[in-house]
Design a protein around this motif. Structure first.
Motif, PDB file in Angstrom:
ATOM      1  N   PRO A  23     -19.135   0.050 -37.030  1.00  0.00           N
ATOM      2  CA  PRO A  23     -18.040  -0.038 -37.987  1.00  0.00           C
ATOM      3  C   PRO A  23     -16.725  -0.606 -37.473  1.00  0.00           C
ATOM      4  O   PRO A  23     -15.841  -0.885 -38.279  1.00  0.00           O
ATOM      5  CB  PRO A  23     -17.863   1.417 -38.433  1.00  0.00           C
ATOM      6  CG  PRO A  23     -18.331   2.225 -37.267  1.00  0.00           C
ATOM      7  CD  PRO A  23     -19.447   1.439 -36.651  1.00  0.00           C
ATOM      8  N   THR A  24     -16.592  -0.752 -36.165  1.00  0.00           N
ATOM      9  CA  THR A  24     -15.354  -1.310 -35.620  1.00  0.00           C
ATOM     10  C   THR A  24     -15.670  -2.472 -34.688  1.00  0.00           C
ATOM     11  O   THR A  24     -16.795  -2.601 -34.193  1.00  0.00           O
ATOM     12  CB  THR A  24     -14.557  -0.249 -34.841  1.00  0.00           C
ATOM     13  OG1 THR A  24     -15.321   0.143 -33.681  1.00  0.00           O
ATOM     14  CG2 THR A  24     -14.254   0.963 -35.712  1.00  0.00           C
ATOM     15  N   TRP A  25     -14.679  -3.293 -34.463  1.00  0.00           N
ATOM     16  CA  TRP A  25     -14.842  -4.425 -33.539  1.00  0.00           C
ATOM     17  C   TRP A  25     -15.241  -3.919 -32.157  1.00  0.00           C
ATOM     18  O   TRP A  25     -16.150  -4.455 -31.522  1.00  0.00           O
ATOM     19  CB  TRP A  25     -13.528  -5.202 -33.473  1.00  0.00           C
ATOM     20  CG  TRP A  25     -13.647  -6.549 -32.828  1.00  0.00           C
ATOM     21  CD1 TRP A  25     -13.625  -6.819 -31.498  1.00  0.00           C
ATOM     22  CD2 TRP A  25     -13.806  -7.809 -33.494  1.00  0.00           C
ATOM     23  NE1 TRP A  25     -13.754  -8.174 -31.283  1.00  0.00           N
ATOM     24  CE2 TRP A  25     -13.867  -8.811 -32.498  1.00  0.00           C
ATOM     25  CE3 TRP A  25     -13.880  -8.185 -34.833  1.00  0.00           C
ATOM     26  CZ2 TRP A  25     -13.999 -10.162 -32.801  1.00  0.00           C
ATOM     27  CZ3 TRP A  25     -14.019  -9.528 -35.128  1.00  0.00           C
ATOM     28  CH2 TRP A  25     -14.076 -10.506 -34.131  1.00  0.00           C
ATOM     29  N   GLN A  26     -14.579  -2.844 -31.717  1.00  0.00           N
ATOM     30  CA  GLN A  26     -14.856  -2.316 -30.388  1.00  0.00           C
ATOM     31  C   GLN A  26     -16.257  -1.748 -30.285  1.00  0.00           C
ATOM     32  O   GLN A  26     -16.885  -1.804 -29.230  1.00  0.00           O
ATOM     33  CB  GLN A  26     -13.828  -1.238 -30.020  1.00  0.00           C
ATOM     34  CG  GLN A  26     -13.779  -0.905 -28.536  1.00  0.00           C
ATOM     35  CD  GLN A  26     -13.518  -2.126 -27.648  1.00  0.00           C
ATOM     36  OE1 GLN A  26     -12.682  -2.969 -27.976  1.00  0.00           O
ATOM     37  NE2 GLN A  26     -14.238  -2.223 -26.545  1.00  0.00           N
ATOM     38  N   ALA A  27     -16.792  -1.236 -31.394  1.00  0.00           N
ATOM     39  CA  ALA A  27     -18.167  -0.738 -31.383  1.00  0.00           C
ATOM     40  C   ALA A  27     -19.155  -1.867 -31.138  1.00  0.00           C
ATOM     41  O   ALA A  27     -20.168  -1.689 -30.453  1.00  0.00           O
ATOM     42  CB  ALA A  27     -18.483  -0.035 -32.699  1.00  0.00           C
ATOM     43  N   GLU A 536      -6.450 -10.970 -32.900  1.00  0.00           N
ATOM     44  CA  GLU A 536      -5.880  -9.700 -33.334  1.00  0.00           C
ATOM     45  C   GLU A 536      -6.020  -9.528 -34.846  1.00  0.00           C
ATOM     46  O   GLU A 536      -6.344  -8.436 -35.341  1.00  0.00           O
ATOM     47  CB  GLU A 536      -4.406  -9.605 -32.919  1.00  0.00           C
ATOM     48  CG  GLU A 536      -4.168  -9.441 -31.426  1.00  0.00           C
ATOM     49  CD  GLU A 536      -4.507 -10.689 -30.622  1.00  0.00           C
ATOM     50  OE1 GLU A 536      -4.922 -10.547 -29.452  1.00  0.00           O
ATOM     51  OE2 GLU A 536      -4.376 -11.810 -31.179  1.00  0.00           O
ATOM     52  N   GLN A 537      -5.778 -10.608 -35.576  1.00  0.00           N
ATOM     53  CA  GLN A 537      -5.951 -10.548 -37.031  1.00  0.00           C
ATOM     54  C   GLN A 537      -7.417 -10.350 -37.408  1.00  0.00           C
ATOM     55  O   GLN A 537      -7.730  -9.623 -38.354  1.00  0.00           O
ATOM     56  CB  GLN A 537      -5.397 -11.818 -37.678  1.00  0.00           C
ATOM     57  CG  GLN A 537      -3.879 -11.916 -37.678  1.00  0.00           C
ATOM     58  CD  GLN A 537      -3.384 -13.131 -38.435  1.00  0.00           C
ATOM     59  OE1 GLN A 537      -4.178 -13.895 -38.996  1.00  0.00           O
ATOM     60  NE2 GLN A 537      -2.065 -13.329 -38.444  1.00  0.00           N
ATOM     61  N   ALA A 538      -8.297 -11.007 -36.663  1.00  0.00           N
ATOM     62  CA  ALA A 538      -9.735 -10.863 -36.946  1.00  0.00           C
ATOM     63  C   ALA A 538     -10.182  -9.417 -36.756  1.00  0.00           C
ATOM     64  O   ALA A 538     -10.934  -8.869 -37.576  1.00  0.00           O
ATOM     65  CB  ALA A 538     -10.541 -11.787 -36.044  1.00  0.00           C
ATOM     66  N   ILE A 539      -9.694  -8.777 -35.690  1.00  0.00           N
ATOM     67  CA  ILE A 539     -10.043  -7.378 -35.429  1.00  0.00           C
ATOM     68  C   ILE A 539      -9.489  -6.479 -36.534  1.00  0.00           C
ATOM     69  O   ILE A 539     -10.181  -5.590 -37.048  1.00  0.00           O
ATOM     70  CB  ILE A 539      -9.519  -6.940 -34.046  1.00  0.00           C
ATOM     71  CG1 ILE A 539     -10.262  -7.704 -32.938  1.00  0.00           C
ATOM     72  CG2 ILE A 539      -9.674  -5.430 -33.862  1.00  0.00           C
ATOM     73  CD1 ILE A 539      -9.698  -7.471 -31.543  1.00  0.00           C
ATOM     74  N   VAL A 585     -15.784 -13.933 -38.505  1.00  0.00           N
ATOM     75  CA  VAL A 585     -16.331 -12.796 -39.243  1.00  0.00           C
ATOM     76  C   VAL A 585     -17.286 -13.343 -40.310  1.00  0.00           C
ATOM     77  O   VAL A 585     -16.895 -14.204 -41.107  1.00  0.00           O
ATOM     78  CB  VAL A 585     -15.222 -11.961 -39.909  1.00  0.00           C
ATOM     79  CG1 VAL A 585     -15.833 -10.831 -40.750  1.00  0.00           C
ATOM     80  CG2 VAL A 585     -14.272 -11.387 -38.851  1.00  0.00           C
ATOM     81  N   ARG A 586     -18.513 -12.845 -40.314  1.00  0.00           N
ATOM     82  CA  ARG A 586     -19.508 -13.305 -41.289  1.00  0.00           C
ATOM     83  C   ARG A 586     -19.732 -12.222 -42.346  1.00  0.00           C
ATOM     84  O   ARG A 586     -19.818 -11.035 -42.013  1.00  0.00           O
ATOM     85  CB  ARG A 586     -20.835 -13.614 -40.586  1.00  0.00           C
ATOM     86  CG  ARG A 586     -21.843 -14.356 -41.460  1.00  0.00           C
ATOM     87  CD  ARG A 586     -23.185 -14.443 -40.786  1.00  0.00           C
ATOM     88  NE  ARG A 586     -23.854 -13.136 -40.736  1.00  0.00           N
ATOM     89  CZ  ARG A 586     -25.044 -12.924 -40.172  1.00  0.00           C
ATOM     90  NH1 ARG A 586     -25.688 -13.926 -39.598  1.00  0.00           N
ATOM     91  NH2 ARG A 586     -25.584 -11.717 -40.169  1.00  0.00           N
ATOM     92  N   ALA A 604      -8.209  -5.665 -46.891  1.00  0.00           N
ATOM     93  CA  ALA A 604      -8.437  -6.011 -45.482  1.00  0.00           C
ATOM     94  C   ALA A 604      -7.503  -7.134 -45.041  1.00  0.00           C
ATOM     95  O   ALA A 604      -7.024  -7.147 -43.899  1.00  0.00           O
ATOM     96  CB  ALA A 604      -9.890  -6.413 -45.277  1.00  0.00           C
ATOM     97  N   LEU A 605      -7.245  -8.078 -45.935  1.00  0.00           N
ATOM     98  CA  LEU A 605      -6.304  -9.160 -45.607  1.00  0.00           C
ATOM     99  C   LEU A 605      -4.888  -8.613 -45.427  1.00  0.00           C
ATOM    100  O   LEU A 605      -4.119  -9.115 -44.605  1.00  0.00           O
ATOM    101  CB  LEU A 605      -6.339 -10.220 -46.698  1.00  0.00           C
ATOM    102  CG  LEU A 605      -7.619 -11.068 -46.738  1.00  0.00           C
ATOM    103  CD1 LEU A 605      -7.681 -11.897 -48.013  1.00  0.00           C
ATOM    104  CD2 LEU A 605      -7.709 -11.970 -45.509  1.00  0.00           C
ATOM    105  N   LYS A 606      -4.548  -7.572 -46.200  1.00  0.00           N
ATOM    106  CA  LYS A 606      -3.247  -6.926 -46.042  1.00  0.00           C
ATOM    107  C   LYS A 606      -3.095  -6.364 -44.639  1.00  0.00           C
ATOM    108  O   LYS A 606      -2.009  -6.409 -44.039  1.00  0.00           O
ATOM    109  CB  LYS A 606      -3.115  -5.802 -47.078  1.00  0.00           C
ATOM    110  CG  LYS A 606      -1.761  -5.110 -47.101  1.00  0.00           C
ATOM    111  CD  LYS A 606      -0.686  -6.023 -47.658  1.00  0.00           C
ATOM    112  CE  LYS A 606       0.642  -5.268 -47.805  1.00  0.00           C
ATOM    113  NZ  LYS A 606       1.733  -6.178 -48.266  1.00  0.00           N
ATOM    114  N   ALA A 607      -4.204  -5.864 -44.069  1.00  0.00           N
ATOM    115  CA  ALA A 607      -4.177  -5.321 -42.713  1.00  0.00           C
ATOM    116  C   ALA A 607      -3.860  -6.404 -41.687  1.00  0.00           C
ATOM    117  O   ALA A 607      -3.263  -6.116 -40.643  1.00  0.00           O
ATOM    118  CB  ALA A 607      -5.516  -4.666 -42.391  1.00  0.00           C
ATOM    119  N   THR A 608      -4.227  -7.641 -41.963  1.00  0.00           N
ATOM    120  CA  THR A 608      -3.891  -8.723 -41.031  1.00  0.00           C
ATOM    121  C   THR A 608      -2.386  -8.985 -41.034  1.00  0.00           C
ATOM    122  O   THR A 608      -1.820  -9.373 -40.002  1.00  0.00           O
ATOM    123  CB  THR A 608      -4.645 -10.015 -41.392  1.00  0.00           C
ATOM    124  OG1 THR A 608      -4.147 -10.566 -42.624  1.00  0.00           O
ATOM    125  CG2 THR A 608      -6.139  -9.778 -41.524  1.00  0.00           C
TER     126      THR A 608
END
Length: 616
Positions: A23-27, A536-539, A585-586, A604-608
């Motif tokens: 569920p996360t980039w780091q995962a 950073e935005q992608a994450i 991101v796919r 999600a775009l707002k988070a960027t």
């Protein structure tokens, strides 16, 4: 939108799920690096990369019964598939790792208590034994070829093994563990007491051919009265029939083939005669149902196509045209004379290929995806077909992403392959692949002859067939829905300033190539990719996106993945050299309400934006 914990199966509580939650980039990074905080929580994974726990359990049991100390086993459906793995290890592994390399075959008992309908599905297992240090080599074969057993077959056969109904094929393959070799095997209808679902979680403990704990012992297999044998046979048949109507497997395969041909859509009664096959389906003449072959997974369809071409024609290098799904290129490189790689599938790449051909270079076949993954670019199949006809090479097109509802590539190909695991199934709970021969191909007769001699239909497990047939009944209507949803998401992404690129056949420079193959009522598919202004935005975008997140595509629910990270973690610079951003991101678009999806992506775009503000 559904949420999934780290390592949970996608879909939830599904024993044979094809995806797993990261569920996360780091995962995703943790998974690729084998970090315990990720790996230890994974209950499953993509089947060719993660050997299902039911398969592991059966392999361990077979090894303890029939192997030597310190050996491991990898499981295959037939002797032929196991022999290919055996040969691969011999070819790739150092000499010291080839010690005690052997194959053991397990087949259905000849006992009179086994009903004929059970024999019809060939519940066999062939185990390749090897020393533990050879496992990475064996795993390469498992991953690249797609030849390995499915989790449903493993569960089914493990039950048979426990019941003494799966036995050594030859006396010479005697067990090497004397204690187990001399152990009594018990059977009898009173052992089958626990109702089960063949798609339940922990299915290895709930199976019609698995003994109930504490069941009464009726004596060694093969002994007892005739009455007991008849009773046992009747009970087995009734038990299997309730969970899986084995008599319908052949009709289910036929229904799947006809859906692939485009002549069957919607529900079908498998107990009645299926509609007549249209000989001009897919825009070619003399097309027959037996020109369609069903394989255990999509990669196995590609592997089978390549192996068949190598036998039908003079073995030569192949061409991988376009940025590849990782294992396609590996198949061409490792299982034949090698491959020429054109990573962009551009006009310039075709110009270069044509110059090679004019200079005398000759190839076995050109393999490509239509569209490609993950940039959704489309090769120029019209021009490729002309070059193939002039310079005598076969064209193999993977239509998994395009799907035959949206595009028709068969007139330009000699062989079309597809992963039925994806949108054809949609439910993300069963694997499958399809291989289609073009009857108008100059290689048709030679390919057909080789397949008639080598193709093993029983490799595609009967239970998987039944699930695939059921899942695919509404395939066409689902395609229409995801086409609409994908375009809506693209519009949302394109309108945001932090989105650097959106990759989708409708917007790509290669759109004319797509249009050349687009069906009259087709759309542009349910897969898209995007890149943001920076990593950073992608994450931030990925972590905030309220969708299922994990490997695979073509699910009935939206499924997101940092695809390049997962597929090419050890070669990110190489991927970047072909224009594939490591932070891409796919998105595999599902059947959710369109407005809901738009709001999820907008959030999600707002988070960027917030990530950009924090960076400042």
């Amino acid at each position: 939108m559904p949420s999934f914990d780290l390592g949970e199966s996608i879909p939830s509580d599904t024993a044979h799920a094809v995806s797993v939650s990261l569920p996360t980039w780091q995962a995703n990074v943790g998974y690729e690096e084998g970090q315990q905080w990720v790996v230890d929580k994974m209950v499953t994974g993509y089947p060719r990369f993660f050997i299902h726990k039911s398969i592991q359990a059966l392999a361990s049991d077979i090894t303890s019964r029939f192997g030597q100390p310190q050996q491991q086993a990898m499981l295959f459906p037939t002797r032929k598939t196991a022999q290919r793995c055996h040969s691969f290890i011999q070819d790739k592994a150092p000499k010291e790792l080839q010690a005690n390399l052997q194959i053991v075959d397990l087949v259905l008992s000849a006992s009179a208590s086994v009903p004929p309908v059970l024999r019809s599905i060939s519940p066999s297992i062939s185990a390749v034994f090897f020393v533990p240090d050879a496992f990475p080599i064996a795993k390469q074969y498992w991953q690249h070829s797609g030849d390995g057993v499915s989790s449903r077959r493993a569960e089914f056969c493990h039950g048979l093994l426990r019941d003494g109904l799966l036995v050594l094929a030859e006396p010479s393959q005697a067990p090497r563990s004397p204690g187990l070799a001399n152990a009594k095997v018990f059977r009898g209808p009173r052992r089958y007491q626990r109702p089960a679902s063949i798609d339940a979680v922990n299915g290895s403990n709930h199976h019609p051919a698995t003994a109930s704990q504490g069941a009464e012992k009726n004596g060694p297999a093969g002994q007892g009265s005739d009455t007991e044998t008849i009773e046992s046979s009747r009970f087995l048949e009734e038990r299997f029939g309730r969970n899986l109507d084995l008599s319908l497997v052949s009709n289910a395969k036929s229904a799947i083939r006809r859906r692939i041909a485009g002549v069957l859509s919607g529900d079908v009664d498998l107990t009645t005669k299926l509609p007549t096959m249209d000989s001009t389906a897919r825009g070619v003449s003399n097309f027959r149902e037996d020109d369609i072959y069903l394989t255990p997974c999509g990669m196995n369809a590609i592997f089978t196509a390549h192996q068949t071409l190598l036998k039908a024609r003079e073995p030569r290098k192949s061409i991988n045209f376009g940025f590849p799904y990782v294992d396609t290129l590996k198949i061409l490189q490792k299982f034949g004379p090698g491959a020429e790689f054109y990573g962009r599938a551009s006009s310039d790449d075709l110009d270069d290929l044509e110059e090679q051909l004019k200079s005398g270079a000759r190839f076995l076949a050109l393999f490509c995806e239509f569209p490609g993954n993950p940039l959704l670019a489309c090769p120029d199949l019209v021009r490729i077909r002309k070059l193939a006809d002039e310079y005598d090479f076969a064209v193999v097109v993977d239509e998994t992403i395009g799907t035959f509802v949206n595009v028709n590539v068969l007139p330009y190909a000699d062989v079309v392959v597809s992963s039925l695991t994806k949108i054809f199934s949609g439910d993300c709970n069963v694997m499958g692949g399809g291989l289609v021969l073009n009857p108008g191909s100059r290689y048709y007769n030679s390919l057909k002859q080789v397949l008639n001699e080598t193709f093993e239909e029983q490799n595609y497990w009967a239970e998987d067939v039944m699930f695939m047939e059921r899942n695919s009944r509404d395939f066409k209507t689902r395609i229409d829905r995801v086409n609409t949803n994908a375009e809506a998401i693209c519009d949302t992404l394109v309108a945001h300033p932090n989105v650097l690129n959106v990759y989708y056949p409708k917007f790509n420079d290669s759109r004319p190539n797509y249009e050349a193959c687009k069906t009259p009522h087709g759309g542009y598919g349910g897969l898209l990719s995007c890149t943001l202004q920076n990593k950073e935005q992608a994450i931030a975008f990925y972590d905030a996106l309220d969708t299922a997140k994990g490997p695979s595509l073509g699910t009935n629910f939206t499924l997101t993945s940092p695809y390049v990270l997962l597929a090419h973690y050890q070669e990110l610079d190489w991927a970047a050299s072909y224009g594939v951003d490591p932070s891409l991101v796919r998105v595999s678009v599902g059947l959710e309400e369109t407005e809901l999806l738009k709001s999820v992506f907008a959030k999600a775009l707002k988070a960027t934006e917030e990530a950009t503000a924090e960076a400042k």
